[in-house]
Structures are given as structure tokens and as C-alpha cells.
Design a protein around this motif. Structure first.
Motif, PDB file in Angstrom:
ATOM      1  N   ARG A 181     -11.698   1.154  18.873  1.00 36.00           N
ATOM      2  CA  ARG A 181     -12.519   0.222  18.381  1.00 36.00           C
ATOM      3  C   ARG A 181     -13.054  -0.632  19.603  1.00 36.00           C
ATOM      4  NH1 ARG A 181      -7.146  -1.451  15.393  1.00 36.00           N
ATOM      5  NH2 ARG A 181      -6.974   0.739  15.808  1.00 36.00           N
ATOM      6  N   ASN A 182     -12.433  -0.683  20.663  1.00 34.74           N
ATOM      7  CA  ASN A 182     -12.882  -1.510  21.817  1.00 34.74           C
ATOM      8  C   ASN A 182     -14.161  -1.000  22.454  1.00 34.74           C
ATOM      9  OD1 ASN A 182     -11.060  -3.547  21.545  1.00 34.74           O
ATOM     10  ND2 ASN A 182      -9.565  -2.806  23.123  1.00 34.74           N
ATOM     11  N   GLU A 183     -14.140   0.517  22.534  1.00 34.83           N
ATOM     12  CA  GLU A 183     -15.302   1.109  23.196  1.00 34.83           C
ATOM     13  C   GLU A 183     -16.538   1.191  22.096  1.00 34.83           C
ATOM     14  OE1 GLU A 183     -13.585   4.586  25.825  1.00 34.83           O
ATOM     15  OE2 GLU A 183     -12.748   4.514  23.906  1.00 34.83           O
ATOM     16  N   ILE A 184     -16.297   1.205  20.773  1.00 30.53           N
ATOM     17  CA  ILE A 184     -17.086   1.286  19.766  1.00 30.53           C
ATOM     18  C   ILE A 184     -17.882  -0.159  19.783  1.00 30.53           C
ATOM     19  CG2 ILE A 184     -17.611   1.363  17.174  1.00 30.53           C
ATOM     20  CD1 ILE A 184     -15.242   3.163  17.021  1.00 30.53           C
ATOM     21  N   ASP A 185     -17.064  -1.349  19.944  1.00 25.62           N
ATOM     22  CA  ASP A 185     -17.574  -2.682  19.825  1.00 25.62           C
ATOM     23  C   ASP A 185     -18.422  -2.920  21.221  1.00 25.62           C
ATOM     24  OD1 ASP A 185     -17.097  -5.255  18.546  1.00 25.62           O
ATOM     25  OD2 ASP A 185     -16.605  -6.100  20.583  1.00 25.62           O
ATOM     26  N   ARG A 186     -18.134  -2.355  22.364  1.00 22.68           N
ATOM     27  CA  ARG A 186     -18.928  -2.450  23.359  1.00 22.68           C
ATOM     28  C   ARG A 186     -20.163  -1.785  23.440  1.00 22.68           C
ATOM     29  NH1 ARG A 186     -14.314  -2.373  26.357  1.00 22.68           N
ATOM     30  NH2 ARG A 186     -14.205  -0.173  26.746  1.00 22.68           N
ATOM     31  N   LYS A 187     -20.172  -0.301  22.716  1.00 24.71           N
ATOM     32  CA  LYS A 187     -21.322   0.206  22.382  1.00 24.71           C
ATOM     33  C   LYS A 187     -22.221  -0.274  21.280  1.00 24.71           C
ATOM     34  CE  LYS A 187     -19.152   4.787  24.238  1.00 24.71           C
ATOM     35  NZ  LYS A 187     -20.204   5.493  24.896  1.00 24.71           N
ATOM     36  N   VAL A 188     -21.731  -0.719  20.293  1.00 24.04           N
ATOM     37  CA  VAL A 188     -22.595  -1.483  19.317  1.00 24.04           C
ATOM     38  C   VAL A 188     -23.196  -2.790  19.938  1.00 24.04           C
ATOM     39  CG1 VAL A 188     -22.420  -2.520  17.104  1.00 24.04           C
ATOM     40  CG2 VAL A 188     -21.193  -0.503  17.525  1.00 24.04           C
ATOM     41  N   ALA A 189     -22.542  -3.571  20.789  1.00 30.03           N
ATOM     42  CA  ALA A 189     -23.061  -4.675  21.233  1.00 30.03           C
ATOM     43  C   ALA A 189     -24.149  -4.499  22.187  1.00 30.03           C
ATOM     44  CB  ALA A 189     -22.054  -5.320  22.061  1.00 30.03           C
ATOM     45  N   GLY A 206     -17.992  18.958  17.299  1.00 31.87           N
ATOM     46  CA  GLY A 206     -16.804  18.557  16.526  1.00 31.87           C
ATOM     47  C   GLY A 206     -17.158  18.000  15.414  1.00 31.87           C
ATOM     48  N   PHE A 207     -15.947  17.681  14.395  1.00 25.93           N
ATOM     49  CA  PHE A 207     -16.251  17.184  13.437  1.00 25.93           C
ATOM     50  C   PHE A 207     -15.375  15.524  13.329  1.00 25.93           C
ATOM     51  CE2 PHE A 207     -15.806  15.623   8.916  1.00 25.93           C
ATOM     52  CZ  PHE A 207     -16.985  15.966   8.517  1.00 25.93           C
ATOM     53  N   LEU A 208     -15.991  14.738  13.443  1.00 19.34           N
ATOM     54  CA  LEU A 208     -15.631  13.184  13.658  1.00 19.34           C
ATOM     55  C   LEU A 208     -15.377  12.453  12.272  1.00 19.34           C
ATOM     56  CD1 LEU A 208     -17.708  12.046  16.496  1.00 19.34           C
ATOM     57  CD2 LEU A 208     -15.956  13.774  16.604  1.00 19.34           C
ATOM     58  N   VAL A 209     -14.030  11.800  12.299  1.00 15.12           N
ATOM     59  CA  VAL A 209     -13.693  10.827  11.242  1.00 15.12           C
ATOM     60  C   VAL A 209     -13.315   9.449  11.760  1.00 15.12           C
ATOM     61  CG1 VAL A 209     -13.103  12.757   9.632  1.00 15.12           C
ATOM     62  CG2 VAL A 209     -11.483  11.492  11.440  1.00 15.12           C
ATOM     63  N   GLY A 210     -13.526   8.507  10.758  1.00 13.20           N
ATOM     64  CA  GLY A 210     -13.127   7.169  11.054  1.00 13.20           C
ATOM     65  C   GLY A 210     -14.333   6.330  11.310  1.00 13.20           C
ATOM     66  N   TYR A 211     -14.233   4.860  11.114  1.00 15.16           N
ATOM     67  CA  TYR A 211     -15.316   3.941  11.223  1.00 15.16           C
ATOM     68  C   TYR A 211     -16.502   4.284  10.501  1.00 15.16           C
ATOM     69  CZ  TYR A 211     -18.162   0.497  14.033  1.00 15.16           C
ATOM     70  OH  TYR A 211     -18.856  -0.703  14.264  1.00 15.16           O
ATOM     71  N   GLY A 212     -16.093   4.436   9.236  1.00 13.47           N
ATOM     72  CA  GLY A 212     -17.029   4.883   8.267  1.00 13.47           C
ATOM     73  C   GLY A 212     -17.373   6.206   8.001  1.00 13.47           C
ATOM     74  N   LEU A 213     -17.101   7.340   8.947  1.00 12.19           N
ATOM     75  CA  LEU A 213     -17.095   8.816   9.009  1.00 12.19           C
ATOM     76  C   LEU A 213     -16.186   9.364   8.127  1.00 12.19           C
ATOM     77  CD1 LEU A 213     -17.970   9.241  12.862  1.00 12.19           C
ATOM     78  CD2 LEU A 213     -19.624   9.594  10.633  1.00 12.19           C
ATOM     79  N   ASP A 214     -16.338  10.203   7.179  1.00 11.33           N
ATOM     80  CA  ASP A 214     -15.263  10.866   6.287  1.00 11.33           C
ATOM     81  C   ASP A 214     -15.224  12.152   6.487  1.00 11.33           C
ATOM     82  OD1 ASP A 214     -17.905  11.362   5.224  1.00 11.33           O
ATOM     83  OD2 ASP A 214     -16.696  12.044   3.298  1.00 11.33           O
ATOM     84  N   LEU A 265     -10.506   4.124   9.223  1.00 13.67           N
ATOM     85  CA  LEU A 265      -9.930   3.968  10.243  1.00 13.67           C
ATOM     86  C   LEU A 265     -10.854   3.254  11.075  1.00 13.67           C
ATOM     87  CD1 LEU A 265      -8.534   7.656  10.711  1.00 13.67           C
ATOM     88  CD2 LEU A 265      -7.351   5.767  10.130  1.00 13.67           C
ATOM     89  N   PRO A 266     -10.203   2.195  12.027  1.00  9.09           N
ATOM     90  CA  PRO A 266     -11.050   1.685  13.204  1.00  9.09           C
ATOM     91  C   PRO A 266     -11.490   2.189  14.163  1.00  9.09           C
ATOM     92  CG  PRO A 266      -9.069   0.426  12.560  1.00  9.09           C
ATOM     93  CD  PRO A 266      -8.941   1.921  11.965  1.00  9.09           C
ATOM     94  N   ASP A 267     -10.900   3.371  14.742  1.00 11.59           N
ATOM     95  CA  ASP A 267     -11.343   4.066  15.631  1.00 11.59           C
ATOM     96  C   ASP A 267     -11.849   5.433  15.250  1.00 11.59           C
ATOM     97  OD1 ASP A 267      -9.828   2.090  17.568  1.00 11.59           O
ATOM     98  OD2 ASP A 267      -8.075   3.049  16.464  1.00 11.59           O
ATOM     99  N   ILE A 268     -12.318   6.112  16.048  1.00 17.46           N
ATOM    100  CA  ILE A 268     -13.304   7.297  15.747  1.00 17.46           C
ATOM    101  C   ILE A 268     -12.373   8.603  16.483  1.00 17.46           C
ATOM    102  CG2 ILE A 268     -15.287   8.728  15.915  1.00 17.46           C
ATOM    103  CD1 ILE A 268     -16.795   6.082  16.073  1.00 17.46           C
ATOM    104  N   TYR A 269     -12.153   9.604  15.507  1.00 18.74           N
ATOM    105  CA  TYR A 269     -11.298  10.683  15.887  1.00 18.74           C
ATOM    106  C   TYR A 269     -12.144  11.909  15.744  1.00 18.74           C
ATOM    107  CZ  TYR A 269      -7.482   7.277  15.516  1.00 18.74           C
ATOM    108  OH  TYR A 269      -6.803   6.199  15.538  1.00 18.74           O
ATOM    109  N   HIS A 270     -11.583  12.957  16.507  1.00 18.47           N
ATOM    110  CA  HIS A 270     -12.013  14.359  16.191  1.00 18.47           C
ATOM    111  C   HIS A 270     -11.033  14.864  15.234  1.00 18.47           C
ATOM    112  CE1 HIS A 270     -12.921  18.593  18.231  1.00 18.47           C
ATOM    113  NE2 HIS A 270     -13.055  18.495  17.023  1.00 18.47           N
ATOM    114  N   LEU A 271     -11.398  15.461  14.171  1.00 21.93           N
ATOM    115  CA  LEU A 271     -10.675  15.982  13.297  1.00 21.93           C
ATOM    116  C   LEU A 271     -10.499  17.632  13.446  1.00 21.93           C
ATOM    117  CD1 LEU A 271      -9.072  15.533  10.235  1.00 21.93           C
ATOM    118  CD2 LEU A 271     -11.220  16.402   9.295  1.00 21.93           C
ATOM    119  N   LYS A 272      -9.250  18.004  13.710  1.00 20.86           N
ATOM    120  CA  LYS A 272      -9.079  19.267  14.003  1.00 20.86           C
ATOM    121  C   LYS A 272      -8.300  19.888  12.631  1.00 20.86           C
ATOM    122  CE  LYS A 272      -9.538  19.785  18.740  1.00 20.86           C
ATOM    123  NZ  LYS A 272      -8.528  20.007  20.145  1.00 20.86           N
ATOM    124  N   ILE A 273      -8.870  20.628  11.961  1.00 17.74           N
ATOM    125  CA  ILE A 273      -8.286  21.434  10.587  1.00 17.74           C
ATOM    126  C   ILE A 273      -7.664  22.738  11.033  1.00 17.74           C
ATOM    127  CG2 ILE A 273      -8.710  21.988   8.122  1.00 17.74           C
ATOM    128  CD1 ILE A 273     -11.136  20.063   8.650  1.00 17.74           C
TER     129      ILE A 273
END
Ligand code: IMP
Ligand code: MG
Length: 172
Positions: free
Chosen positions: A10-18, A148-156, A164-172
Motif C-alpha cells: 500500500r505504501n508503494e502504491i501510494d507513492r506511485k499514485v502520488a 501474471g494475474f494480479l488482485v487487490g486494490y480494486g483488481l478482482d 485488499l489494500p495491497d496488490i498480489y500475484h494470484l497463483k492458482i
């Protein structure tokens, strides 16, 4: 059980969005800008981004649905929620969660251009490199990944994990 591998905190996302917000604020300082969020995935990104801008903007949303699998979109895209705001002669910035093949965003650029805006540019939270079917000019990118397939921070994935407040790689 699917495994969630952390990609972006979430901190990295915040910096990138800023950083992106600073660029957008400078580039559109003297324009009539409207942000168009692509539902549902971009709702968190857009709400964080808009509060970091230092210029006045308008906001609207569009929604698309594509019939593919849960992991990949197909070319069969249609609008599920149309634009409601007048964008003629305005500068439009599409706010998208993630660009994968690029089919969705190409469809949206064509749709929005049909209303004769002054300009249409793209701002994406994530640009995924691996599966581009054509070259797309994404003006603002927060983060690039190869695959990769990503989820979190809006991604489903099948409507799950958006919260989820952070972004993850979903491994199925
Ligand atoms: P494209 O049309 O292949 O570029 O796919 C774009 C859309 O597919 C995005 O707006 C997302 O809704 C969805 N999508 C693509 N990749 C991912 C991902 O890794 N996680 C979550 N959604 C994704
Ligand atoms: Mg999306």
C-alpha cells in the motif's frame, strides 16, 4: 488453495499514485479535464488519484463487460454502463485498473473518440506486457509487470479480492 504473492504494498502504491497525480496536475493545468473511470476495477485507484490532484477535474464512469474466462478477456466487449457526461471538446483521461491484451482499452478509446473530445489519453494502474495484441500508447502508468494475474486494490478474480489494500500475484 490459491496463493497470494505480494507484488506492491500500500505504501508503494501510494507513492506511485502520488507521482502520477503530480504529472497529471502539471500536464492538465490549463485544461478542461474529465477523468473517466472504468468500473469496477478502477474505483479505488481513481478515488486515491483524484484526491492527490491539484487541479479541478470532473469525473464519470463507464463499465464494460467482456465474455472471456475469469483470467483473460476476449475481444467480445460491450458497454454495460454508458457515459453520462458531455465530453465534446474536453480533455479526457481514461482511468483503468490494468491493461492486458489491450482490447478493452482500445474499444474504450474508440467509443470515447466518437463523442469528439479534444483529447483522449490513458492512465493505468498496471500495464501488463506479455499479452499485448497491439501497440497502445498509455500516457500514465503506475506500475509495469511482465505477466501474471494480479488482485487487490480494486483488481478482482471472479469478484473476489478487490478489498485488499495491497496488490498480489494470484497463483492458482
Ligand atoms: P484486456 O482487454 O485484455 O486489456 O483486459 C483488461 C481487463 O481485464 C481489465 O480491465 C481487467 O478488468 C481484466 N484483467 C486483465 N488482467 C487482469 C489481472 O491480472 N487481474 C485482474 N483483472 C485483470
Ligand atoms: Mg477493468
Amino acid at each position: 488453495m490459491p496463493e497470494l504473492v505480494p507484488i506492491l504494498s500500500r505504501n508503494e502504491i501510494d507513492r506511485k499514485v502520488a507521482a502520477i497525480a503530480e504529472q497529471i496536475s502539471a500536464d492538465y493545468a490549463r485544461s478542461d479535464l474529465i477523468l473517466i473511470g472504468v468500473l469496477k476495477g478502477a474505483f479505488i485507484f481513481l478515488s486515491d488519484l483524484i484526491r492527490k490532484l491539484t487541479i479541478p477535474v470532473q469525473v464519470d464512469f463507464i463499465k464494460v463487460s467482456s465474455y472471456g474466462t475469469e483470467l483473460a478477456s476476449c475481444g467480445n466487449i460491450r458497454l454495460a454502463h454508458e457515459l453520462e457526461t458531455e465530453i465534446r471538446n474536453k480533455d479526457v483521461l481514461i482511468i483503468e485498473d490494468i491493461i492486458d491484451t489491450g482490447l478493452t482499452i482500445s474499444f474504450l478509446v474508440d467509443y470515447l473518440n466518437s463523442f469528439s473530445p479534444k483529447s483522449v489519453q490513458i492512465c493505468a494502474l498496471i500495464d501488463k506486457q506479455e499479452r499485448k495484441t497491439k501497440k497502445i500508447d498509455v500516457r500514465y502508468i503506475c506500475h509495469e509487470v511482465k505477466k501474471g494475474f494480479l488482485v487487490g486494490y480494486g483488481l478482482d478474480y471472479a469478484e473476489n479480492y478487490r478489498y485488499l489494500p495491497d496488490i498480489y500475484h494470484l497463483k492458482i
